[in-house]
Design an enzyme around this catalytic site. Structure first.
Site, mmCIF file in Angstrom:
data_model
loop_
_atom_site.group_PDB
_atom_site.id
_atom_site.type_symbol
_atom_site.label_atom_id
_atom_site.label_comp_id
_atom_site.label_asym_id
_atom_site.label_seq_id
_atom_site.Cartn_x
_atom_site.Cartn_y
_atom_site.Cartn_z
ATOM 1 N N TYR A 14 -9.127 -2.048 12.441
ATOM 2 C CA TYR A 14 -7.879 -2.348 13.446
ATOM 3 C C TYR A 14 -6.878 -1.356 13.626
ATOM 4 C CZ TYR A 14 -3.394 -5.475 13.939
ATOM 5 O OH TYR A 14 -2.426 -5.947 14.406
ATOM 6 N N SER A 127 0.529 0.506 1.001
ATOM 7 C CA SER A 127 0.943 -1.044 1.455
ATOM 8 C C SER A 127 1.920 -1.594 0.607
ATOM 9 C CB SER A 127 -0.332 -2.023 0.879
ATOM 10 O OG SER A 127 0.037 -3.307 0.976
ATOM 11 N N THR A 129 2.314 -4.047 -0.840
ATOM 12 C CA THR A 129 1.710 -4.808 -2.099
ATOM 13 C C THR A 129 1.867 -3.746 -3.344
ATOM 14 O OG1 THR A 129 -0.522 -4.201 -1.446
ATOM 15 C CG2 THR A 129 0.079 -6.586 -1.412
ATOM 16 N N TYR A 151 -6.913 -5.061 -5.331
ATOM 17 C CA TYR A 151 -6.459 -4.184 -4.106
ATOM 18 C C TYR A 151 -5.261 -3.794 -4.160
ATOM 19 C CZ TYR A 151 -4.706 -3.397 0.587
ATOM 20 O OH TYR A 151 -4.138 -2.788 1.682
ATOM 21 N N LYS A 155 -4.357 0.722 -4.471
ATOM 22 C CA LYS A 155 -3.415 1.455 -3.596
ATOM 23 C C LYS A 155 -2.514 2.284 -4.555
ATOM 24 C CE LYS A 155 -4.875 0.513 0.393
ATOM 25 N NZ LYS A 155 -5.498 1.532 1.628
ATOM 26 N N LEU A 208 -1.836 -14.639 8.401
ATOM 27 C CA LEU A 208 -1.335 -15.654 9.218
ATOM 28 C C LEU A 208 -1.655 -15.563 10.709
ATOM 29 C CD1 LEU A 208 0.558 -18.006 9.332
ATOM 30 C CD2 LEU A 208 2.473 -16.276 9.749
ATOM 31 N N ARG A 239 8.051 -12.801 5.925
ATOM 32 C CA ARG A 239 7.270 -11.397 5.944
ATOM 33 C C ARG A 239 7.973 -10.461 6.850
ATOM 34 N NH1 ARG A 239 6.216 -13.598 2.162
ATOM 35 N NH2 ARG A 239 4.289 -13.976 1.138
ATOM 36 N N ARG A 304 0.127 -20.920 -1.826
ATOM 37 C CA ARG A 304 -0.873 -19.813 -1.958
ATOM 38 C C ARG A 304 -0.736 -19.085 -3.236
ATOM 39 N NH1 ARG A 304 -2.946 -15.633 2.535
ATOM 40 N NH2 ARG A 304 -0.939 -14.902 2.097
ATOM 41 N N GLY A 306 -0.027 -16.347 -5.738
ATOM 42 C CA GLY A 306 0.143 -14.938 -5.678
ATOM 43 C C GLY A 306 1.017 -14.599 -4.408
HETATM 44 P P1 NAD Z 1 -10.017 -2.466 8.752
HETATM 45 O O1 NAD Z 1 -10.928 -3.090 7.915
HETATM 46 O O2 NAD Z 1 -10.102 -3.113 10.186
HETATM 47 O O3 NAD Z 1 -10.187 -0.980 8.935
HETATM 48 C C1 NAD Z 1 -10.899 -0.135 7.582
HETATM 49 C C2 NAD Z 1 -11.895 0.600 8.281
HETATM 50 O O4 NAD Z 1 -12.508 1.436 7.285
HETATM 51 C C3 NAD Z 1 -13.156 -0.103 8.659
HETATM 52 O O5 NAD Z 1 -13.480 0.515 9.860
HETATM 53 C C4 NAD Z 1 -14.216 0.057 7.699
HETATM 54 O O6 NAD Z 1 -15.402 0.135 8.504
HETATM 55 C C5 NAD Z 1 -13.875 1.667 7.505
HETATM 56 N N1 NAD Z 1 -14.376 1.754 5.919
HETATM 57 C C6 NAD Z 1 -14.176 0.976 4.673
HETATM 58 N N2 NAD Z 1 -14.672 1.806 3.962
HETATM 59 C C7 NAD Z 1 -15.222 2.832 4.340
HETATM 60 C C8 NAD Z 1 -16.041 3.715 3.695
HETATM 61 N N3 NAD Z 1 -15.984 3.702 2.236
HETATM 62 N N4 NAD Z 1 -16.365 4.799 4.387
HETATM 63 C C9 NAD Z 1 -15.921 5.197 5.748
HETATM 64 N N5 NAD Z 1 -15.436 3.993 6.324
HETATM 65 C C10 NAD Z 1 -15.044 2.807 5.733
HETATM 66 O O7 NAD Z 1 -8.648 -2.406 7.943
HETATM 67 P P2 NAD Z 1 -7.211 -2.077 8.687
HETATM 68 O O8 NAD Z 1 -6.228 -3.436 8.877
HETATM 69 O O9 NAD Z 1 -7.351 -1.314 9.897
HETATM 70 O O10 NAD Z 1 -6.451 -1.170 7.584
HETATM 71 C C11 NAD Z 1 -6.689 0.317 7.518
HETATM 72 C C12 NAD Z 1 -5.980 0.516 5.983
HETATM 73 O O11 NAD Z 1 -4.589 0.256 6.101
HETATM 74 C C13 NAD Z 1 -6.635 0.082 5.158
HETATM 75 O O12 NAD Z 1 -6.749 1.034 3.903
HETATM 76 C C14 NAD Z 1 -5.840 -0.857 4.611
HETATM 77 O O13 NAD Z 1 -5.946 -1.202 3.032
HETATM 78 C C15 NAD Z 1 -4.491 -0.447 4.762
HETATM 79 N N6 NAD Z 1 -3.364 -1.559 4.900
HETATM 80 C C16 NAD Z 1 -3.570 -2.440 6.028
HETATM 81 C C17 NAD Z 1 -2.699 -3.579 6.127
HETATM 82 C C18 NAD Z 1 -3.198 -4.803 7.109
HETATM 83 O O14 NAD Z 1 -2.468 -5.581 7.151
HETATM 84 N N7 NAD Z 1 -3.993 -4.459 8.150
HETATM 85 C C19 NAD Z 1 -1.471 -3.774 5.372
HETATM 86 C C20 NAD Z 1 -1.227 -2.645 4.358
HETATM 87 C C21 NAD Z 1 -2.318 -1.672 4.329
HETATM 88 C C1 UD1 Z 2 -1.135 -10.298 2.567
HETATM 89 C C2 UD1 Z 2 -1.567 -9.658 1.533
HETATM 90 C C3 UD1 Z 2 -1.076 -8.449 1.181
HETATM 91 C C4 UD1 Z 2 -1.346 -7.693 2.475
HETATM 92 C C5 UD1 Z 2 -0.808 -8.387 3.582
HETATM 93 C C6 UD1 Z 2 -1.030 -7.713 5.099
HETATM 94 C C7 UD1 Z 2 -1.994 -11.614 -0.084
HETATM 95 C C8 UD1 Z 2 -1.493 -12.196 -1.611
HETATM 96 N N1 UD1 Z 2 -1.308 -10.645 0.125
HETATM 97 O O1 UD1 Z 2 0.199 -10.523 2.343
HETATM 98 O O2 UD1 Z 2 -1.749 -7.447 0.163
HETATM 99 O O3 UD1 Z 2 -0.783 -6.172 2.471
HETATM 100 O O4 UD1 Z 2 -1.646 -9.789 3.884
HETATM 101 O O5 UD1 Z 2 -2.678 -7.641 5.311
HETATM 102 O O6 UD1 Z 2 -2.998 -12.149 0.355
HETATM 103 N N2 UD1 Z 2 0.128 -18.038 5.638
HETATM 104 C C9 UD1 Z 2 0.027 -19.371 6.034
HETATM 105 N N3 UD1 Z 2 -1.179 -19.947 6.212
HETATM 106 C C10 UD1 Z 2 -2.146 -19.182 6.524
HETATM 107 C C11 UD1 Z 2 -1.941 -17.732 5.992
HETATM 108 C C12 UD1 Z 2 -0.780 -17.180 5.806
HETATM 109 O O7 UD1 Z 2 1.049 -20.304 5.732
HETATM 110 O O8 UD1 Z 2 -3.169 -19.454 6.764
HETATM 111 C C13 UD1 Z 2 1.620 -17.488 5.154
HETATM 112 C C14 UD1 Z 2 1.630 -16.906 3.916
HETATM 113 O O9 UD1 Z 2 1.897 -17.985 2.859
HETATM 114 C C15 UD1 Z 2 2.732 -15.660 3.884
HETATM 115 C C16 UD1 Z 2 2.683 -15.517 5.420
HETATM 116 O O10 UD1 Z 2 2.144 -16.416 6.076
HETATM 117 O O11 UD1 Z 2 3.991 -16.497 3.757
HETATM 118 C C17 UD1 Z 2 2.003 -14.134 5.713
HETATM 119 O O12 UD1 Z 2 0.810 -14.300 5.102
HETATM 120 P P1 UD1 Z 2 -0.176 -12.998 5.268
HETATM 121 O O13 UD1 Z 2 -0.608 -12.953 6.657
HETATM 122 O O14 UD1 Z 2 -1.541 -13.255 4.565
HETATM 123 O O15 UD1 Z 2 0.440 -11.830 4.710
HETATM 124 P P2 UD1 Z 2 1.030 -11.339 3.177
HETATM 125 O O16 UD1 Z 2 1.003 -12.773 2.217
HETATM 126 O O17 UD1 Z 2 2.350 -11.190 3.465
#
Ligand code: NAD
Ligand code: UD1
Length: 349
Positions: A14, A127, A129, A151, A155, A208, A239, A304, A306
């Site tokens: 993504y 993150s 988190t 998770y 990180k 969400l 958030r 939820r 956590g």
């Molecule tokens: P994503 O799952 O869409 O992308 C991760 C990509 O890494 C995928 O294409 C997957 O196939 C690849 N991958 C996973 N393990 C691998 C491995 N061992 N070798 C090679 N490729 C591998 O996730 P994203 O949402 O694009 O997130 C990217 C990064 O950002 C992640 O490290 C995630 O933890 C971090 N992050 C994401 C969010 C979020 O909300 N999306 C929030 C905070 C941090």
């Molecule tokens: C979650 C992860 C966090 C990660 C982040 C972005 C948890 C505890 N934390 O955070 O580690 O970095 O996603 O990927 O999972 N909500 C609803 N209904 C739903 C889904 C979410 O009400 O079906 C609410 C949640 O309670 C929260 C908000 O929407 O208040 C955002 O939720 P979400 O998108 O899951 O993100 P985070 O909880 O911030």
């Protein structure tokens, strides 16, 4: 001048796919390594369609040292943006070994190969988190760390490892120093404005925004709002949602910052990437309905486990030192998320 090459791990995912678009459009050569464990090659076909340029793709696992070494031997890599990793909090509680193996061990292998190839510029996807839970809702980078699930801990461990290896280089003057940026993302949402790439979660979404979009399009029946008794503006969780394109632009700013004075001697610095503004779940639903004209069927459900009441960034340091701030507003994020959803009701399938 020849183009600088950026290795993007997890480039098909993504955030990675959006980063590839911005990097290509900013004039970088892009090399991707992805094992497609959570993505599809179609995302990269779309990256090509948007940019008219073809990134180089290696299908490999970052834990495969030989495969990574071959890539570094083949390509002249300037810096690495490291997105590859597993990211689902709930799943990390069920499969902690997989999370530590993929995220922590995978990063160690990457670092080993980077070190051997003497490529020591790294932008790491961290993150929000990693911060410890507190009554303070707005997090600055010097706030204490203390992740509460595997998770988040993976990180946080990686952050410690990266700080330690860069610190060691400031002592050992005989080697070229690491230059590392840790980017702590808040809640990335939205999609590229073309509607061609976006978030394509497997199965039922946890987060969400993809859930709201799938309810609005009729794929899912009803959203559960997890709790309306938090001490927030309307009782629902708050958030810091950030447009994915703003987020990836922060990475390009970070690549430039690596060349600045502040990164002269083995530096490793963390920056929040968020807007600094929090929105509640009900504000998200209401704004989504307003900008899309679609109703979102929801019910109030218990909290939820956590979840925090409120969590948003203090993004001042990224502005001061990376010259970065988010530009898109909530309407933009939701309009773009909906365009992606309506153009691709089945994701990349
Ligand atoms: P994503 O799952 O869409 O992308 C991760 C990509 O890494 C995928 O294409 C997957 O196939 C690849 N991958 C996973 N393990 C691998 C491995 N061992 N070798 C090679 N490729 C591998 O996730 P994203 O949402 O694009 O997130 C990217 C990064 O950002 C992640 O490290 C995630 O933890 C971090 N992050 C994401 C969010 C979020 O909300 N999306 C929030 C905070 C941090
Ligand atoms: C979650 C992860 C966090 C990660 C982040 C972005 C948890 C505890 N934390 O955070 O580690 O970095 O996603 O990927 O999972 N909500 C609803 N209904 C739903 C889904 C979410 O009400 O079906 C609410 C949640 O309670 C929260 C908000 O929407 O208040 C955002 O939720 P979400 O998108 O899951 O993100 P985070 O909880 O911030």
């Amino acid at each position: 001048m020849s183009k600088q090459t950026i290795l993007v791990t997890g480039g098909a995912g993504y955030i990675g796919s959006h980063a590839c678009v911005e990097l290509l459009q900013a004039g970088f050569k892009v090399v991707i390594v992805d094992n497609f464990s959570n993505s599809k090659v179609e995302s990269l076909v779309r990256v090509e369609k948007i940019t008219g340029q073809t990134p180089t793709l290696y299908q490999a696992d970052i834990r495969d040292k030989q495969a990574l070494s071959d890539i570094f031997a083949q390509e002249s890599i300037h810096a690495v943006i490291h997105f590859a990793g597993l990211k689902a909090v709930g799943e990390s509680r069920q499969q902690p070994f997989n999370y530590y193996h993929n995220n922590v061990y995978g990063t160690l292998v990457l670092l080993e190969v980077m070190n051997e190839a003497n490529v020591k510029r790294l932008i790491f996807s961290s993150s929000a988190t990693v911060y410890s839970e507190s009554t303070c809702n707005q997090y600055a980078e010097d706030f204490p760390l203390g992740a509460i699930n595997p998770y988040g801990r993976s990180k946080e461990m990686i952050e410690h490892i990266l700080r330690d290896i860069s610190k060691a280089d400031t002592v050992n003057k005989s080697v070229s120093p690491w230059k590392i940026v840790l980017l702590r993302y808040f809640n990335p949402i939205g999609a590229h404005e073309s509607g061609m790439i976006g978030e394509d979660p497997n199965g039922i979404p946890n987060n969400l925004l993809p859930y709201v979009s799938q309810v609005a399009i009729g794929k899912l029946e009803q959203l559960s709002v997890w709790g309306n008794d938090y001490p927030t503006i309307d009782g629902t969780g708050v958030r810091d949602y950030i447009h994915v394109v703003d987020l990836v632009k922060g990475h390009i700013k970070a690549i430039s910052a690596l060349e600045n004075q502040q990164f002269a001697a083995g530096n490793c610095k963390a920056y929040n990437l968020g807007t600094g503004t929090g929105y509640s779940v009900l504000e998200i639903i209401n704004t989504f309905e307003k900008v899309t004209g679609r109703p979102v069927n929801y019910k109030i459900a218990p909290r939820r486990a956590g979840d925090l009441a409120e969590c948003f960034a203090n993004p001042a340091l990224a502005l001061a030192e990376l010259d970065w701030s988010a530009e898109k507003n909530l309407d933009d994020m939701l309009i773009d998320a909906w365009r992606w959803q309506t153009n691709n009701p089945q994701g990349y399938q």
